[in-house]
Scaffold this active site. Structure first.
Site, PDB file in Angstrom:
ATOM      1  N   ASP A 421     -21.792  30.329   5.612  1.00 13.82           N
ATOM      2  CA  ASP A 421     -23.104  30.635   6.186  1.00 13.82           C
ATOM      3  C   ASP A 421     -23.438  32.105   5.937  1.00 13.82           C
ATOM      4  O   ASP A 421     -22.577  32.893   5.528  1.00 13.82           O
ATOM      5  CB  ASP A 421     -23.072  30.328   7.684  1.00 13.82           C
ATOM      6  CG  ASP A 421     -24.463  30.235   8.298  1.00 13.82           C
ATOM      7  OD1 ASP A 421     -25.449  30.113   7.541  1.00 13.82           O
ATOM      8  OD2 ASP A 421     -24.560  30.270   9.534  1.00 13.82           O
ATOM      9  N   GLU A 424     -26.678  34.722   1.833  1.00 21.38           N
ATOM     10  CA  GLU A 424     -27.789  34.981   0.897  1.00 21.38           C
ATOM     11  C   GLU A 424     -27.708  36.362   0.194  1.00 21.38           C
ATOM     12  O   GLU A 424     -28.306  36.454  -0.880  1.00 21.38           O
ATOM     13  CB  GLU A 424     -29.138  34.889   1.639  1.00 21.38           C
ATOM     14  CG  GLU A 424     -29.536  33.500   2.031  1.00 21.38           C
ATOM     15  CD  GLU A 424     -28.702  32.961   3.211  1.00 21.38           C
ATOM     16  OE1 GLU A 424     -28.470  31.749   3.272  1.00 21.38           O
ATOM     17  OE2 GLU A 424     -28.273  33.779   4.050  1.00 21.38           O
ATOM     18  N   ASP A 496     -31.903  26.869   8.930  1.00 14.45           N
ATOM     19  CA  ASP A 496     -32.308  26.951  10.334  1.00 14.45           C
ATOM     20  C   ASP A 496     -33.652  26.284  10.567  1.00 14.45           C
ATOM     21  O   ASP A 496     -34.698  26.945  10.714  1.00 14.45           O
ATOM     22  CB  ASP A 496     -32.350  28.417  10.771  1.00 14.45           C
ATOM     23  CG  ASP A 496     -30.983  29.070  10.710  1.00 14.45           C
ATOM     24  OD1 ASP A 496     -29.976  28.328  10.764  1.00 14.45           O
ATOM     25  OD2 ASP A 496     -30.909  30.299  10.610  1.00 14.45           O
TER      26      ASP A 496
END
Length: 831
Positions: A421, A424, A496
């Site tokens: 997670d 990015e 999300d």
């Protein structure tokens, strides 16, 4: 007065000019033009190579490389040579037969699948099929052009051309008229039209005049796709900098395009069977007593589940590779108790390593010099969950080796699932500096080039590490961020999302798009991560999620409980029904995952794959529909709707899942869709292997239940088994057998099994839907067997909760049933 050649004489292929007035006596009345955009000009030399051709224009080098009969790579650069390095592409040119011809105006390259015509002055590229029809062509004026560092290829818009794919993107199925940016971004609670999101998949499929093609633009810088947005002349793909490097793919249909694209970028290895069961997550379950309580409640309520996911609160102050001493004092003991209940564990893995003396992972990372750096050699520091952090440079081989060592303790505890997670890279402020440097396998670069690949490389590092450490057991690996080829290393979820109907439907469209783009193992957070779902929304979402490749419920901190029993007794029963049906379908679903590993075909399939040229498929009201495998049609619908219009594409007929009622293909119908009944249909001729309900995948039923739906056309299904846990299947320890339905011969044939895996099944229950009810006997390998009329119920009826209104009884369908032994030899059922 003659001042010599004009600017145009020196630069004949300049496209756009800006007027500048020069204040100098010599030029007092003259105007000079400065260049804004320059396209590729005349080819000045070229030569044939083993796999294509290469050459030069006045300012560029180019190379055309044939990977097989269907794939051509086009590389155009202003550097000394086109680049050969790629993280995404694993295929190599395969020695394809091709023919090259030259005339005064063009160079022609022919393979058996397409013809490539390269105009010489200026260099422009067109692709034609063997019949001479244009598949794809450059805009004749612009072609490939530079504007400063930015490089763009402009393609002529064909009449009624459609564009599908591009991976994790919002918007409709047909992307015509829209533009998109690829710049991997932590987009919390993103809107239904937000762009960019977490992953970059710069691959799309073009459709026009019954022709299909694919374009994969392999440039990891920030890229832009324009599918006729704000213009009616061209589509285009552009990168901030770097070279023009794209792959053209041609095939006879969309299936061919997906197969060829995943030949280039790779296909998934089979995941562990438990990972395609139901997974329950929350940000966060803690302490350990709550984790065990959730696991025990699933078992007590007889709701199947295989996985509990631990979010960041399992760690000590959010530091990866640690356990909270307060909340998880005995992780080994917890793992053992969960295993005894039939649960696996997935743990959160964030890339941010807290800058803290005494934190072993940090100190070891500094010792081995594995973190990304500024140009002056100091480590980049960004703020995320643990505080100020350094971040591993996963583009360096030594970092990947170091990362592997960090997972020793997880694997020793029995953890087999890993969740990448915030990769990015996500940091507070969401503005990663673009001068931070990365190794890029020795091709030193900055995050301008490396940002879009960072999550891919983290997921790769985690998968390779845990696969090596787990000694032939398959890890489950999940990522939020990725790039083309991510399917080789991880499942991908849509980040999300938000608990409202529009986002539920958006998630379906995104997973459809991911499937078109090579990512077969994808899904969304059931119930919505952000906000609070109501009972109707959760019930609808869990029913849709039961027909998604990745099936996980998840919700964020400070939101209401969001387990299947948290919304009241009625929703609990609806959830149990659909999750149980998911587990009954596992033999069918697992075979679809095997197909994905072999061909790249997604598990969740846009209708555009098999009905590419059917205009109804692109109608906005039907954009959400999809096939779950070859035979099950799912029509998602919002929770606040009581009726929905469904489009049944061309087929002999369709059976309503619940009662077996038949409906004609190529037709629309209005259907009631109460909270407990998601519109689902089964195609005539379908062969769907199932099993009795189980609580988790560790239970191994001994009966295979094969449902066959009558229809006039022959069909088949490749049924696949292995141990569901190890890589032994790569050594042919599997069982493959084709199941055939032959209506004109009144036969169902189980071909002899291939492979050395010893099946768990001992008996077969053959369930016939829509067959002549007068059939009373059948021959199984010439032995007469009774055909028993029965009532089929896939779902249990709901209990009476309303004191006034009685619930709808359990949906029923009359069927015929034949039972016989299951074995590896050929079985012929004649009726």
């Amino acid at each position: 007065m003659d001042y010599g050649p004009s600017t145009m004489d020196f630069y004949p292929n300049f496209l756009t000019f800006e007027k500048l007035t020069i204040q100098h006596p010599f030029f007092m009345s003259s105007t000079i033009h400065s260049v804004v955009s320059q396209s590729v000009g005349k080819i000045v030399r070229w030569q044939k190579e083993q796999a294509g051709i290469s050459g030069e224009t006045a300012t560029e080098k180019f190379r055309i490389t044939l990977y097989n009969e269907h794939i051509a790579r086009v590389s155009i650069t202003r550097e000394s040579e086109p680049e050969t390095f790629s993280y995404a592409v694993i295929a190599q040119p395969a020695g394809v037969a091709f023919h090259v011809e030259e005339s005064d105006r063009q160079i022609t390259i022919k393979t058996s699948a397409f013809t490539m015509i390269i105009g010489k002055d200026p260099m422009r590229i067109s692709f034609l099929n063997p019949a001479g029809e244009v598949i794809n062509e450059d805009d004749p004026a612009f072609g490939t052009s530079w504007s400063g560092e930015q490089v763009t290829t402009y393609k002529k818009l064909q009449e009624a051309e459609r564009f599908i794919g591009l991976g994790e993107k919002t918007g409709p199925l047909d992307r015509r008229g829209a533009g998109y940016t690829n710049w991997n971004t932590d987009n919390f609670g993103y809107g239904s039209g937000a762009d960019p999101l977490y992953s970059t998949i710069p691959f799309y499929i073009g459709i026009h005049h019954k022709l299909v093609y694919g374009i994969f633009f392999d440039n990891t810088h920030k890229t832009f796709f324009n599918f006729g947005a704000s213009n009616n002349r061209f589509s285009s793909f552009a990168a901030d900098t770097g070279e023009m490097n794209y792959y053209f793919i041609h095939g006879s249909n969309v299936r061919d395009i997906i197969r060829q694209y995943t030949h280039l970028t790779g296909r998934m290895e089979l995941p562990p069977l438990w990972s395609i069961g139901y997974q329950q997550c929350r940000y966060s379950y803690y302490p350990d007593k709550e984790v065990l309580s959730v696991a025990n409640t699933f078992r007590e309520k007889d709701i199947p589940a295989d996985t509990i996911v631990l979010d960041i609160h399992y760690m000590e102050k959010y530091k990866i590779f640690t356990w909270s001493k307060k909340d998880f004092p005995d992780p080994k003991g917890l793992m053992e108790k969960l295993k005894a209940l039939g649960f696996n564990v997935v743990v959160m893995c964030d890339p941010g390593i807290k800058v803290e003396e005494g934190y072993q992972t940090y100190e070891d990372g500094v010792k081995h010099d594995v973190f990304i750096k500024y140009p002056d050699g100091t480590y980049y520091t960004g703020q995320v969950w643990p505080g100020w952090c350094h971040f591993p440079d996963f583009t360096h081989p030594k970092t990947r080796a170091w990362w592997k060592d960090q997972f020793n303790d997880y694997v020793a505890l029995g953890v087999e699932g890993f969740w990448n997670d915030m990769n990015e890279i996500a940091t507070w402020g969401n503005m990663l500096p673009e001068n931070v440097e990365m190794d890029f396998e020795g091709n030193r670069t900055t995050t301008r080039r490396g940002r879009n690949i960072y999550g891919f490389q983290m997921a790769r590092s985690t998968y390779e590490a845990t696969k090596a450490l787990m000694k032939n057991k398959r890890p489950f690996n999940l990522t939020r961020s990725g790039y083309s080829g991510i399917q080789r290393y991880a499942a991908v979820w849509t980040g999300d999302n938000v608990a409202y109907d529009e986002h539920m439907m958006l998630g379906v469209r995104i997973v459809n798009s991911m499937g078109l783009s090579g990512i077969a193992f994808a899904g969304y957070d059931v119930g919505g991560f952000v906000g609070n779902a109501d009972s109707k929304l959760f019930a609808r979402w869990v029913s849709i999620g039961a027909f998604s490749p990745f099936f996980r419920g998840h919700s964020m901190i400070n939101s209401r409980d969001s387990e299947p029993w948290a919304y009241g007794e009625e929703v609990e029963q609806i959830s149990r029904n659909y999750i149980r049906f998911r587990y009954q379908l596992l033999p069918y679903i697992y075979a679809l995952f095997h197909e994905a590993s072999e061909t790249g075909m997604p598990v969740q399939r846009s209708l555009a794959i098999d009905h590419t040229h059917d205009n109804k498929v692109y109608d906005g009201q039907f954009n959400h529909q999809y096939f779950f495998g070859p035979s099950i049609l799912v029509a998602p619908v919002e929770s606040n709707k009581d009726f929905v219009k469904v489009y049944l594409p061309e087929a002999d007929s369709w059976y309503y899942l619940y009662d077996g009622k038949k409906h004609a293909g190529s037709a629309e119908l209005i259907l009631a869709c109460p909270m407990h009944k998601l519109p689902v249909f089964v195609k005539a001729g379908a062969i769907i292997p199932m099993q009795p309900p189980t609580s988790h995948t560790g239970q191994k039923p001994e009966q295979l239940i094969v449902h066959v739906y009558a229809g006039p056309s022959a069909s088949d299904f490749l049924f696949y088994e292995d141990d569901g846990a190890t890589f032994d299947y790569q050594k042919k320890v599997f069982s493959k057998r084709v199941i055939e339905y032959k209506p004109t011969e009144r036969k169902i044939v189980f071909r002899a099994a291939e492979g050395s895996y010893h099946t768990q099944y001992k008996t077969t229950r053959l369930v016939l839907h829509g067959f002549d009810g007068a059939i009373s006997t059948a021959q199984v390998n010439k032995e007469v067997r009774s055909v028993i009329p029965e009532v089929n119920r896939f779902f249990a009826g709901l209990e009476k909760f309303d004191p006034i209104h009685d619930p709808e009884p359990a949906p029923e369908e009359p069927v015929l049933v034949i039972e016989f032994d299951y074995h590896a030899k050929e079985i012929v059922v004649q009726f």
